[in-house]
Design a protein around this motif. Structure first.
Motif, PDB file in Angstrom:
ATOM      1  N   GLY A  24       0.811  -1.201   0.000  1.00 50.28           N
ATOM      2  CA  GLY A  24       0.000   0.000   0.000  1.00 50.28           C
ATOM      3  C   GLY A  24       0.848   1.256   0.000  1.00 50.28           C
ATOM      4  O   GLY A  24       2.029   1.247   0.345  1.00 50.28           O
ATOM      5  N   PRO A  25       0.264   2.401  -0.421  1.00 47.51           N
ATOM      6  CA  PRO A  25       1.002   3.658  -0.424  1.00 47.51           C
ATOM      7  C   PRO A  25       1.366   4.142   0.964  1.00 47.51           C
ATOM      8  O   PRO A  25       2.235   4.997   1.128  1.00 47.51           O
ATOM      9  N   GLU A  26       0.675   3.629   2.031  1.00 52.46           N
ATOM     10  CA  GLU A  26       1.030   4.013   3.401  1.00 52.46           C
ATOM     11  C   GLU A  26       2.255   3.255   3.904  1.00 52.46           C
ATOM     12  O   GLU A  26       2.719   3.497   5.014  1.00 52.46           O
ATOM     13  N   ASP A  27       2.774   2.313   3.090  1.00 51.43           N
ATOM     14  CA  ASP A  27       3.968   1.537   3.439  1.00 51.43           C
ATOM     15  C   ASP A  27       3.793   0.794   4.754  1.00 51.43           C
ATOM     16  O   ASP A  27       4.657   0.828   5.637  1.00 51.43           O
ATOM     17  N   ALA A  28       2.650   0.127   4.908  1.00 52.83           N
ATOM     18  CA  ALA A  28       2.469  -0.746   6.065  1.00 52.83           C
ATOM     19  C   ALA A  28       3.416  -1.938   5.915  1.00 52.83           C
ATOM     20  O   ALA A  28       3.588  -2.486   4.825  1.00 52.83           O
ATOM     21  N   VAL A  29       4.052  -2.331   6.992  1.00 58.25           N
ATOM     22  CA  VAL A  29       5.024  -3.428   6.966  1.00 58.25           C
ATOM     23  C   VAL A  29       4.340  -4.691   7.447  1.00 58.25           C
ATOM     24  O   VAL A  29       3.741  -4.717   8.531  1.00 58.25           O
ATOM     25  N   VAL A  30       4.409  -5.734   6.630  1.00 59.94           N
ATOM     26  CA  VAL A  30       3.742  -7.002   6.938  1.00 59.94           C
ATOM     27  C   VAL A  30       4.782  -8.121   6.946  1.00 59.94           C
ATOM     28  O   VAL A  30       5.668  -8.173   6.077  1.00 59.94           O
ATOM     29  N   TYR A  31       4.644  -9.004   7.936  1.00 53.82           N
ATOM     30  CA  TYR A  31       5.516 -10.170   8.032  1.00 53.82           C
ATOM     31  C   TYR A  31       4.639 -11.387   8.262  1.00 53.82           C
ATOM     32  O   TYR A  31       3.678 -11.358   9.033  1.00 53.82           O
ATOM     33  N   SER A  32       4.960 -12.460   7.566  1.00 50.82           N
ATOM     34  CA  SER A  32       4.223 -13.708   7.750  1.00 50.82           C
ATOM     35  C   SER A  32       5.212 -14.857   7.820  1.00 50.82           C
ATOM     36  O   SER A  32       6.163 -14.924   7.025  1.00 50.82           O
ATOM     37  N   GLU A  33       4.953 -15.743   8.766  1.00 52.78           N
ATOM     38  CA  GLU A  33       5.845 -16.897   8.903  1.00 52.78           C
ATOM     39  C   GLU A  33       5.659 -17.874   7.769  1.00 52.78           C
ATOM     40  O   GLU A  33       6.609 -18.522   7.325  1.00 52.78           O
ATOM     41  N   LYS A  34       4.420 -17.926   7.232  1.00 50.77           N
ATOM     42  CA  LYS A  34       4.121 -18.854   6.151  1.00 50.77           C
ATOM     43  C   LYS A  34       2.952 -18.316   5.347  1.00 50.77           C
ATOM     44  O   LYS A  34       2.047 -17.697   5.888  1.00 50.77           O
ATOM     45  N   VAL A  35       2.969 -18.534   4.020  1.00 47.85           N
ATOM     46  CA  VAL A  35       1.888 -18.120   3.129  1.00 47.85           C
ATOM     47  C   VAL A  35       1.479 -19.330   2.301  1.00 47.85           C
ATOM     48  O   VAL A  35       2.310 -19.933   1.616  1.00 47.85           O
ATOM     49  N   THR A  36       0.209 -19.710   2.362  1.00 41.91           N
ATOM     50  CA  THR A  36      -0.281 -20.858   1.604  1.00 41.91           C
ATOM     51  C   THR A  36      -0.475 -20.487   0.148  1.00 41.91           C
ATOM     52  O   THR A  36      -0.408 -19.324  -0.240  1.00 41.91           O
ATOM     53  N   ALA A  37      -0.729 -21.491  -0.673  1.00 45.11           N
ATOM     54  CA  ALA A  37      -0.937 -21.257  -2.099  1.00 45.11           C
ATOM     55  C   ALA A  37      -2.172 -20.412  -2.363  1.00 45.11           C
ATOM     56  O   ALA A  37      -2.267 -19.738  -3.393  1.00 45.11           O
ATOM     57  N   LYS A  38      -3.140 -20.420  -1.454  1.00 43.31           N
ATOM     58  CA  LYS A  38      -4.357 -19.626  -1.611  1.00 43.31           C
ATOM     59  C   LYS A  38      -4.203 -18.211  -1.059  1.00 43.31           C
ATOM     60  O   LYS A  38      -5.160 -17.434  -1.060  1.00 43.31           O
ATOM     61  N   GLY A  39      -3.027 -17.874  -0.582  1.00 42.74           N
ATOM     62  CA  GLY A  39      -2.793 -16.517  -0.099  1.00 42.74           C
ATOM     63  C   GLY A  39      -3.121 -16.303   1.360  1.00 42.74           C
ATOM     64  O   GLY A  39      -3.162 -15.159   1.814  1.00 42.74           O
ATOM     65  N   VAL A  40      -3.332 -17.364   2.116  1.00 45.30           N
ATOM     66  CA  VAL A  40      -3.622 -17.239   3.546  1.00 45.30           C
ATOM     67  C   VAL A  40      -2.304 -17.198   4.314  1.00 45.30           C
ATOM     68  O   VAL A  40      -1.461 -18.086   4.163  1.00 45.30           O
TER      69      VAL A  40
END
Length: 360
Positions: free
Chosen positions: A155-171
């Motif tokens: 996003g343009p607000e540059d929110a920082v996101v971290y995920s330990e794992k991402v499934t093939a469906k984007g979860v």
């Protein structure tokens, strides 16, 4: 009609120009190809747009490669003729500068017209198209493009996101998110799961987090609010496809004409100056290529490249001075073109002993 000798000179220069331009283009596109592959790997560009970006970049490169390619081609072709004593033989048959420039015109005129078309019309369009492809890629980027175990800005607000794992469906699983909100406050969210959801507004998406906790407050103080939730939706706006105000390099020629903005005037003179520089460099290359018989084909090439670099740097400096208001627009880039043209005419006059004819 071209004489046999004219066709010979034309063929030598044209074939050399084609070879030099292709080699320079190959070098630049190789570098661009590596850069585009890097952008595709990072998700900045879609895979199916890579070749389109490379093709548009080639159009931009041609704007500069055609003038320098023609300049080098004239020097290389005439240098070979001097080395093999063919040029002195032609001059003994009363083939002067006009006899060289006449077949050169048959190549110079279409190339100058093509460079003008590229500089004025196609290069800005190509730049705008590349920027639009990048904007579309940023809009289409979703959470499946996030790399597990890495912090990513969305996003343009540059929110920082971290995920330990991402499934093939984007979860996403075991999610951490941090962003700045109003009044300098910071919001930190930790959740077990997260996913991206479309909204009715095509320019807005939701990052929906499940089973987590939100911390909201001002860094450096003890005033924090802690909220536990089962489901928390965070909207974020996608970047726009078209910038509010395009850069002068991407503006249309007609928009630049008549503008009083210094950046626009500098860009306008730069675009007009490229085909003009093509003509001036071609005039300059003929006297610069003159060498002694058997002196080597590349004897004056270093001098020619030095003159070209000085010419290009002077144009770039003058353009910057116009943008900064240190150079009046009426003087603009024209004094640079005039100085190099006078140099070319001076070399021609010295080699043909014009001064002796005038003062004798």
């Amino acid at each position: 009609m071209l004489r046999i000798l004219d066709r010979y000179i034309f063929r030598e220069i044209a074939s050399t120009w084609l070879g030099v331009t292709m080699v320079l283009m190959l070098v630049l596109l190789t570098n661009q190809f590596a850069r585009v592959l890097g952008d595709v790997a990072k998700g900045r560009l879609p895979k199916d747009a890579a070749w389109e970006v490379i093709g548009l970049s080639a159009l931009q490169y041609l704007t500069i490669l055609v003038p320098i390619g023609l300049f080098l081609a004239i020097m290389l072709a005439l240098g070979r003729l001097y080395r093999d004593s063919e040029m002195p033989a032609m001059m003994a048959c009363r083939v002067g500068p006009a006899g060289i420039y006449w077949p050169l015109l048959w190549l110079l005129v279409p190339l100058s017209v093509g460079v003008a078309w590229l500089s004025i019309e196609m290069s800005p369009r190509a730049l705008m198209a590349i920027e639009r492809i990048g904007a579309e890629a940023r809009r289409q980027a979703d959470l499946t493009s996030l790399e597990p175990g890495r912090f990513t800005s969305i996003g343009p607000e540059d929110a920082v996101v971290y995920s330990e794992k991402v499934t093939a469906k984007g979860v996403m699983q075991n999610v951490f998110m941090q962003r700045r909100i109003d009044d300098g406050k910071v919001e930190v969210v930790i959740a077990k799961r997260g996913e991206q959801i479309e909204s009715d507004d095509p320019d807005v998406r939701f990052l929906v987090l499940y089973e987590g906790r939100r911390y909201e407050g001002t860094p450096g103080t003890t005033q924090f609010r802690v909220v536990e939730f089962l489901e928390h939706g965070i909207p974020y706006r996608l970047p726009g496809l078209d910038p509010a105000e395009p850069k002068p390099r991407a503006m249309s020629f007609m928009r630049l004409v008549g503008s009083t903005d210094l950046d626009h005037i500098a860009e306008l003179q730069w675009r007009i100056g490229i085909p003009l520089a093509t003509i001036i460099l071609s005039i300059l290359a003929v006297p610069l290529a003159k060498t002694q018989p058997r002196a080597g084909r590349y004897g004056r090439l270093a001098v020619g490249m030095l003159v070209f670099i000085i010419y290009l740097n002077m144009l770039s400096a003058a353009k910057a001075w116009i943008e900064q208001g240190e150079l009046p627009p009426y003087l603009g880039l024209w004094w640079v073109h005039g100085a190099i043209l006078l140099l070319a005419l001076g070399l021609l006059g010295a080699q043909n002993q014009v001064h002796r004819r005038i003062f004798s």
